[in-house]
Design an enzyme around this catalytic site. Structure first.
Site, PDB file in Angstrom:
ATOM      1  N   ASP A 161       0.832  -1.200   0.000  1.00 34.38           N
ATOM      2  CA  ASP A 161       0.000   0.000   0.000  1.00 34.38           C
ATOM      3  C   ASP A 161       0.872   1.258   0.000  1.00 34.38           C
ATOM      4  O   ASP A 161       2.041   1.230   0.375  1.00 34.38           O
ATOM      5  CB  ASP A 161      -0.946   0.020   1.210  1.00 34.38           C
ATOM      6  CG  ASP A 161      -0.223   0.069   2.550  1.00 34.38           C
ATOM      7  OD1 ASP A 161       0.745  -0.692   2.728  1.00 34.38           O
ATOM      8  OD2 ASP A 161      -0.616   0.880   3.417  1.00 34.38           O
ATOM      9  N   GLU A 187       0.013  -1.122   5.648  1.00 34.50           N
ATOM     10  CA  GLU A 187       1.082  -0.716   6.567  1.00 34.50           C
ATOM     11  C   GLU A 187       0.965   0.761   6.921  1.00 34.50           C
ATOM     12  O   GLU A 187       1.194   1.158   8.060  1.00 34.50           O
ATOM     13  CB  GLU A 187       2.447  -0.989   5.932  1.00 34.50           C
ATOM     14  CG  GLU A 187       3.626  -0.840   6.883  1.00 34.50           C
ATOM     15  CD  GLU A 187       4.285   0.535   6.884  1.00 34.50           C
ATOM     16  OE1 GLU A 187       5.216   0.739   7.661  1.00 34.50           O
ATOM     17  OE2 GLU A 187       3.858   1.418   6.104  1.00 34.50           O
TER      18      GLU A 187
HETATM   19 ZN   LIG Z   1       6.855   2.062   3.994  1.00 33.53          ZN
END
Ligand SMILES: [Zn+2]
Length: 416
Positions: free
Chosen positions: A82, A177
């Site tokens: 992401d 994340e």
């Molecule tokens: Zn990163």
């Protein structure tokens, strides 16, 4: 060493994989699944036959051990697919500025966005390299698609070079994340590695083994609301309580805007306000976990002082743990860090070790039983329209992955 990392990277960045904090789905956005599914197909194409995408959006796969080394414990490599939701991340148009000569790089879709060596010391050291930027309207997504591309390129390299001996090597690509959920559904047991390395760091040679320890404190003031025309002696305004509290928070040496290096901070970052009830969210950060308690005691003391000065007011304080300094775990596994240092040296660099003023997925994975330091991926100007990466640094990162497999194999063969 020339690898396929750049070609893969240029393709991955065109897929919009921004995560979304407001979404309750897992992963939080469908764009991440597009890239994750594609990675499964690519890994299977390279001969990693067990590549799978699980129900939570994690891709795992194995580079099989070379002849007679299948008994060795596995090590792992991890990157997140992401990109930051804080920046535009759709329609990314990557540009390769070949053989960089120190010139200003004007990004064509917004000529006001200029990457200058004078403002980016790391860029000044990239003369002769191929620099990749976005076109001026979006982030690039090197954080962390550089890491994804490097791991896939390393898998390709190792599959093509069976003469390089290594045990089983596990790979994982994770979602979400950037919004702090990257480790939420990571199945450490299924991953089955003795340690792992995230490829999610900065310039060539960097190795990160320390992160902040982090908590979030929510301080909620309760006042008493009544019609303001008839409020004399009766109204207690929670907004004024919160303002008083924020004004009392120490600033010098205790805020993000006045600290660096190993200093921690208190950071009020969100306020939800009404006369009756106002809550202030405060980030608490320190490299020493014990020092979080001291900082939280300051928050509590100041909040209580404010309430004591206003009869009829009350306050409620909730502390939530975010993550802990990975160093506390890595100290107990010195060979995990030593192997990274050795691999960086074999690739012709001297390790540069700096504390991360934030957390990585590795901060949480380390405490979930998978010691996970962070290696450089070549990322610069994270979460910015001026984000850039150099093709040669990406190749260097691939080289480090390959050397790490060798370093571990040598040391494990000595044990077994
Ligand atoms: Zn990163």
């Amino acid at each position: 060493m020339k690898t396929s990392a750049l070609a893969r990277f240029l393709h991955y960045v065109t897929i919009d994989t921004r995560s979304d904090e407001r979404s309750a789905t897992v992963p939080t956005t469908p764009g991440q699944l597009v890239l994750l599914r594609q990675l499964v197909a690519e890994l299977r194409g390279l001969g990693l036959e067990d590549a799978v995408l699980d129900e939570f959006g994690y891709v795992m796969a194995t580079i099989p051990a070379t002849a007679s080394l299948a008994h060795l414990p596995a090590i792992g490599f991890i990157a997140h697919v992401d990109t930051s939701p804080e920046m535009p991340g759709d329609g990314v148009r990557p540009i390769v500025h070949e053989r960089y000569d120190g010139r200003d790089l004007v990004l064509p879709d917004d000529p006001a966005v200029v990457l200058r060596a004078s403002e980016n010391p790391a860029l000044a050291q990239q003369i002769g390299h191929d620099i990749v930027t976005a076109s001026g309207l979006t982030l690039l997504g090197a954080d962390d698609k550089a890491g994804v591309a490097e791991i896939v390129a390393a898998a390709e390299y190792l599959m093509a070079h069976p003469e390089i001996p290594h045990g089983p090597v596990r790979l994982a690509f994770t979602p979400d994340e950037e919004i702090g959920r990257g480790a939420d559904h990571f199945d450490v047991a299924r991953f089955g590695a003795v340690c792992a390395y995230t490829l999610d760091g900065g310039g060539r040679g960097e190795l990160e083994i320390e992160s902040f320890s982090a908590d979030a404190v929510t301080v909620t003031f309760r006042g008493f609301n009544t019609h303001p025309g008839y409020a004399k002696g009766r109204m207690v305004n929670a907004i004024r309580l919160a303002a008083d509290f924020i004004a009392r928070l120490p600033r010098e040496d205790t805020s993000p805007e006045t600290t660096e290096g190993y200093q921690g901070y208190l950071h009020p970052y969100q306020v939800e306000a009404s006369v009756d009830r106002t809550s202030v969210k405060v980030l608490v950060r320190d490299f020493v976990t014990g020092a979080l308690k001291e900082k939280e005691a300051i928050v509590e003391r100041l909040a209580r002082e404010v309430v004591a000065a206003h009869p009829g007011a009350s306050v409620d304080i909730v502390v939530d743990e975010s993550y802990r300094n990975m160093r506390e775990v890595l100290e107990r596994h010195p060979r995990v860090v030593d192997a990274a240092r050795a691999a960086i040296r074999r690739a012709g660099m001297e390790p540069i070790e700096r504390p991360i003023r934030g957390g990585t997925d590795g901060s949480r994975l380390s405490f979930m039983g998978l010691p996970t330091p962070n290696l450089f991926a070549g990322e610069h100007n994270f979460h910015s329209r001026l984000e850039w990466v150099s093709a040669q640094d990406m190749d260097k990162a691939v080289e480090v992955i390959v050397h790490l497999c060798t370093v571990w194999t040598e040391s494990l063969i000595t044990d077994h």
